[in-house]
Scaffold this motif. Structure first.
Motif, PDB file in Angstrom:
ATOM      1  N   ALA A 218       0.822  -1.214   0.000  1.00 44.60           N
ATOM      2  CA  ALA A 218       0.000   0.000   0.000  1.00 44.60           C
ATOM      3  C   ALA A 218       0.855   1.263   0.000  1.00 44.60           C
ATOM      4  O   ALA A 218       0.311   2.374  -0.046  1.00 44.60           O
ATOM      5  CB  ALA A 218      -0.936  -0.003   1.200  1.00 44.60           C
ATOM      6  N   GLY A 219       2.165   1.108   0.051  1.00 45.64           N
ATOM      7  CA  GLY A 219       3.052   2.257   0.012  1.00 45.64           C
ATOM      8  C   GLY A 219       3.296   2.925   1.348  1.00 45.64           C
ATOM      9  O   GLY A 219       3.822   4.043   1.395  1.00 45.64           O
ATOM     10  N   VAL A 220       2.919   2.272   2.455  1.00 47.84           N
ATOM     11  CA  VAL A 220       3.155   2.854   3.777  1.00 47.84           C
ATOM     12  C   VAL A 220       4.654   2.838   4.072  1.00 47.84           C
ATOM     13  O   VAL A 220       5.329   1.819   3.889  1.00 47.84           O
ATOM     14  CB  VAL A 220       2.390   2.070   4.858  1.00 47.84           C
ATOM     15  CG1 VAL A 220       2.699   2.626   6.242  1.00 47.84           C
ATOM     16  CG2 VAL A 220       0.887   2.115   4.594  1.00 47.84           C
ATOM     17  N   PHE A 283       5.905   1.627  13.453  1.00 51.99           N
ATOM     18  CA  PHE A 283       6.251   3.043  13.537  1.00 51.99           C
ATOM     19  C   PHE A 283       6.244   3.606  12.114  1.00 51.99           C
ATOM     20  O   PHE A 283       6.941   3.080  11.237  1.00 51.99           O
ATOM     21  CB  PHE A 283       7.625   3.214  14.178  1.00 51.99           C
ATOM     22  CG  PHE A 283       7.676   2.780  15.616  1.00 51.99           C
ATOM     23  CD1 PHE A 283       7.645   3.707  16.634  1.00 51.99           C
ATOM     24  CD2 PHE A 283       7.742   1.425  15.945  1.00 51.99           C
ATOM     25  CE1 PHE A 283       7.682   3.308  17.965  1.00 51.99           C
ATOM     26  CE2 PHE A 283       7.785   1.023  17.266  1.00 51.99           C
ATOM     27  CZ  PHE A 283       7.749   1.965  18.288  1.00 51.99           C
ATOM     28  N   LEU A 284       5.470   4.662  11.888  1.00 52.95           N
ATOM     29  CA  LEU A 284       5.285   5.211  10.557  1.00 52.95           C
ATOM     30  C   LEU A 284       4.948   6.692  10.634  1.00 52.95           C
ATOM     31  O   LEU A 284       4.547   7.175  11.709  1.00 52.95           O
ATOM     32  CB  LEU A 284       4.173   4.450   9.829  1.00 52.95           C
ATOM     33  CG  LEU A 284       2.810   4.408  10.519  1.00 52.95           C
ATOM     34  CD1 LEU A 284       1.700   4.652   9.526  1.00 52.95           C
ATOM     35  CD2 LEU A 284       2.604   3.058  11.204  1.00 52.95           C
ATOM     36  N   PRO A 285       5.075   7.428   9.542  1.00 50.38           N
ATOM     37  CA  PRO A 285       4.726   8.847   9.568  1.00 50.38           C
ATOM     38  C   PRO A 285       3.264   9.046   9.956  1.00 50.38           C
ATOM     39  O   PRO A 285       2.387   8.294   9.526  1.00 50.38           O
ATOM     40  CB  PRO A 285       4.981   9.295   8.117  1.00 50.38           C
ATOM     41  CG  PRO A 285       5.985   8.320   7.597  1.00 50.38           C
ATOM     42  CD  PRO A 285       5.641   7.016   8.239  1.00 50.38           C
ATOM     43  N   ALA A 286       3.019  10.074  10.759  1.00 55.21           N
ATOM     44  CA  ALA A 286       1.666  10.312  11.255  1.00 55.21           C
ATOM     45  C   ALA A 286       0.671  10.561  10.138  1.00 55.21           C
ATOM     46  O   ALA A 286      -0.509  10.208  10.264  1.00 55.21           O
ATOM     47  CB  ALA A 286       1.673  11.491  12.228  1.00 55.21           C
ATOM     48  N   VAL A 289      -1.180   7.292   8.876  1.00 58.26           N
ATOM     49  CA  VAL A 289      -1.927   6.435   9.799  1.00 58.26           C
ATOM     50  C   VAL A 289      -3.240   5.965   9.182  1.00 58.26           C
ATOM     51  O   VAL A 289      -3.612   4.784   9.284  1.00 58.26           O
ATOM     52  CB  VAL A 289      -2.190   7.162  11.133  1.00 58.26           C
ATOM     53  CG1 VAL A 289      -3.220   6.402  11.963  1.00 58.26           C
ATOM     54  CG2 VAL A 289      -0.895   7.297  11.914  1.00 58.26           C
ATOM     55  N   ALA A 290      -3.973   6.859   8.536  1.00 51.41           N
ATOM     56  CA  ALA A 290      -5.286   6.510   7.989  1.00 51.41           C
ATOM     57  C   ALA A 290      -5.186   5.375   6.981  1.00 51.41           C
ATOM     58  O   ALA A 290      -5.960   4.406   7.042  1.00 51.41           O
ATOM     59  CB  ALA A 290      -5.945   7.732   7.363  1.00 51.41           C
ATOM     60  N   ILE A 291      -4.239   5.464   6.059  1.00 50.04           N
ATOM     61  CA  ILE A 291      -4.112   4.409   5.045  1.00 50.04           C
ATOM     62  C   ILE A 291      -3.619   3.116   5.687  1.00 50.04           C
ATOM     63  O   ILE A 291      -4.034   2.014   5.288  1.00 50.04           O
ATOM     64  CB  ILE A 291      -3.193   4.844   3.885  1.00 50.04           C
ATOM     65  CG1 ILE A 291      -3.212   3.779   2.790  1.00 50.04           C
ATOM     66  CG2 ILE A 291      -1.772   5.089   4.362  1.00 50.04           C
ATOM     67  CD1 ILE A 291      -2.476   4.194   1.534  1.00 50.04           C
ATOM     68  N   ALA A 292      -2.763   3.217   6.714  1.00 51.28           N
ATOM     69  CA  ALA A 292      -2.279   2.012   7.396  1.00 51.28           C
ATOM     70  C   ALA A 292      -3.421   1.296   8.104  1.00 51.28           C
ATOM     71  O   ALA A 292      -3.576   0.067   7.982  1.00 51.28           O
ATOM     72  CB  ALA A 292      -1.181   2.374   8.384  1.00 51.28           C
ATOM     73  N   LEU A 293      -4.247   2.031   8.829  1.00 48.91           N
ATOM     74  CA  LEU A 293      -5.362   1.418   9.546  1.00 48.91           C
ATOM     75  C   LEU A 293      -6.374   0.815   8.578  1.00 48.91           C
ATOM     76  O   LEU A 293      -6.881  -0.296   8.806  1.00 48.91           O
ATOM     77  CB  LEU A 293      -6.041   2.450  10.439  1.00 48.91           C
ATOM     78  CG  LEU A 293      -5.207   2.981  11.616  1.00 48.91           C
ATOM     79  CD1 LEU A 293      -5.991   4.040  12.378  1.00 48.91           C
ATOM     80  CD2 LEU A 293      -4.781   1.850  12.547  1.00 48.91           C
ATOM     81  N   GLU A 294      -6.669   1.511   7.500  1.00 52.06           N
ATOM     82  CA  GLU A 294      -7.630   0.988   6.528  1.00 52.06           C
ATOM     83  C   GLU A 294      -7.094  -0.273   5.857  1.00 52.06           C
ATOM     84  O   GLU A 294      -7.830  -1.243   5.628  1.00 52.06           O
ATOM     85  CB  GLU A 294      -7.957   2.048   5.484  1.00 52.06           C
ATOM     86  CG  GLU A 294      -8.971   1.601   4.434  1.00 52.06           C
ATOM     87  CD  GLU A 294     -10.297   1.178   5.043  1.00 52.06           C
ATOM     88  OE1 GLU A 294     -10.980   0.343   4.407  1.00 52.06           O
ATOM     89  OE2 GLU A 294     -10.660   1.666   6.139  1.00 52.06           O
ATOM     90  N   THR A 295      -5.815  -0.285   5.550  1.00 48.75           N
ATOM     91  CA  THR A 295      -5.204  -1.470   4.937  1.00 48.75           C
ATOM     92  C   THR A 295      -5.293  -2.666   5.876  1.00 48.75           C
ATOM     93  O   THR A 295      -5.656  -3.781   5.468  1.00 48.75           O
ATOM     94  CB  THR A 295      -3.732  -1.188   4.587  1.00 48.75           C
ATOM     95  OG1 THR A 295      -3.664  -0.119   3.641  1.00 48.75           O
ATOM     96  CG2 THR A 295      -3.059  -2.426   4.004  1.00 48.75           C
ATOM     97  N   LEU A 296      -4.973  -2.469   7.151  1.00 47.38           N
ATOM     98  CA  LEU A 296      -5.034  -3.556   8.118  1.00 47.38           C
ATOM     99  C   LEU A 296      -6.456  -4.061   8.305  1.00 47.38           C
ATOM    100  O   LEU A 296      -6.689  -5.267   8.435  1.00 47.38           O
ATOM    101  CB  LEU A 296      -4.447  -3.094   9.454  1.00 47.38           C
ATOM    102  CG  LEU A 296      -2.931  -2.842   9.464  1.00 47.38           C
ATOM    103  CD1 LEU A 296      -2.509  -2.197  10.779  1.00 47.38           C
ATOM    104  CD2 LEU A 296      -2.159  -4.133   9.228  1.00 47.38           C
ATOM    105  N   ARG A 297      -7.433  -3.148   8.312  1.00 49.96           N
ATOM    106  CA  ARG A 297      -8.833  -3.570   8.460  1.00 49.96           C
ATOM    107  C   ARG A 297      -9.298  -4.391   7.272  1.00 49.96           C
ATOM    108  O   ARG A 297     -10.077  -5.347   7.422  1.00 49.96           O
ATOM    109  CB  ARG A 297      -9.723  -2.345   8.627  1.00 49.96           C
ATOM    110  CG  ARG A 297      -9.537  -1.616   9.949  1.00 49.96           C
ATOM    111  CD  ARG A 297     -10.566  -0.518  10.117  1.00 49.96           C
ATOM    112  NE  ARG A 297     -10.295   0.279  11.311  1.00 49.96           N
ATOM    113  CZ  ARG A 297      -9.841   1.526  11.284  1.00 49.96           C
ATOM    114  NH1 ARG A 297      -9.627   2.127  10.124  1.00 49.96           N
ATOM    115  NH2 ARG A 297      -9.607   2.175  12.413  1.00 49.96           N
TER     116      ARG A 297
END
Length: 343
Positions: A218-220, A283-286, A289-297
């Protein structure tokens, strides 16, 4: 498949000391249990496996597994031995490729149980996309190995420009976890001690391949990953803070299953120090966060990943846990042995 093994004789349904002597009697267990489970096509035994890796940069990890009981709600020592080492490779951003497996067997251990564990390992390896390419087996006297110990070593490929590790943590990084905490430790403890839980609880033991590679796809921009095994979230964060940063964690943001919370309260355990086997902190840039959480969900719909805190520079080496009703306390690393033989 490369197996340098002293193996059981063709008779009997339990491991015997004679099974560790090598020679002609070794072939049946090798062929019927190990090689048939771990090989795509049987070959003549050699002293080492030859691998072709898709990258010049590789990650290597090794781990031993001594968990009791061998079978627990949600897993067993076989699948855990695969997932555990695969997850360690993933925490460096490596794509897992191959594993080796070493078995210490106790005299009297049921061959049927060994077969079940090996089949569980084979299924886990297939799900994790890795090949168990080499191994070893030793047999020790009755009472010297508690049934079986398993050691796995994993190799994974790294992209040339991928740098994920403690030294990449930056002030301002967001801290994200991929699900609720403490399930593995409490599930194993309840099984071991015969605790009657009001609701069934399964270990979180699982491969982290899909969520980690999903985040990368996802590019995170993942700076650091750490799986939350022995010592739980508390020990992991304190180990990482030792690079010279401070961390602020919001206690209210950390998900803990009510059953886990209840058992921990009764036994005086801190769920943030309890072991997990399918959870990690990222640990990732603030601003990602939104794309990281959506990807995990999307990858694990039944879990609730959370943004639990941030990295700061005011308290280097320390982790502060901010309480829901104001104030904070230091979140300290586990001291001593909380739950022995948990992995």
């Amino acid at each position: 498949m490369i197996w340098d093994c002293p193996l059981p004789s063709t008779g009997g349904d339990r491991i015997q000391l004679a099974h560790g002597s090598g020679g002609r009697q070794m072939n049946q267990l090798i062929e019927t249990i190990f090689r048939s489970a771990f090989e795509d096509s049987p070959t003549v035994a050699a002293d080492a496996a030859v691998l072709t890796l898709p990258s010049d940069r590789i990650a290597v990890s090794t781990d031993s597994f001594v968990i009791q009981p061998l079978f627990f709600p949600g897993g067993d020592i076989g699948s855990l031995a695969v997932h555990g080492t695969v997850n360690d490779l993933l925490m460096r951003g490596a794509t897992p490729h191959s594993l080796t497996a070493s078995f210490i067997l106790e005299e009297g251990f049921p061959i049927a149980t060994l077969t079940s564990l090996v089949q569980s390992m084979a299924a886990a390896a297939q799900a994790d996309g890795v090949h168990i390419c080499a191994g070893d087996t030793k047999v020790v006297e009755r009472g010297k190995a508690d049934g079986v110990y398993i050691t796995t070593t994993g190799i994974g490929s790294l992209l040339p420009d991928r740098q994920i590790g403690p030294q990449q943590i930056q002030v301002g990084d967001a801290i994200v976890i991929n699900g609720d905490l403490g399930r593995h430790g409490v599930a194993v403890l309840s099984c071991r001690e015969g605790l009657a839980l009001e609701l069934p609880l399964l270990s979180d033991a699982a491969s982290l391949r899909s969520p980690v590679l999903g985040l990368l796809d996802a590019g995170v921009d993942l700076h650091c990953l750490r799986d939350l095994t022995r010592g739980g979230l508390a020990s992991a964060l304190n180990e990482l803070a030792a690079v010279g940063v401070g961390m602020d964690i919001e206690a209210a943001a950390i998900p803990v299953d009510p059953v886990v919370a209840g058992v921990c309260e009764i036994l005086g355990l801190d769920p943030l120090q309890v072991a997990n086997e399918g959870r990690f902190v990222a640990f990732l840039p603030a601003d990602q966060v939104a794309i990281a959480l959506e990807t995990l969900r999307q990858i694990w719909p039944d879990q609730e990943p959370r943004w639990i805190g941030c990295v700061q520079s005011t308290t280097p080496g320390l982790v502060r846990l901010r309480q829901p009703f104001g104030g904070d306390r230091l979140l300290e690393m586990l001291s001593g042995e909380q739950l022995p033989r948990i992995c």
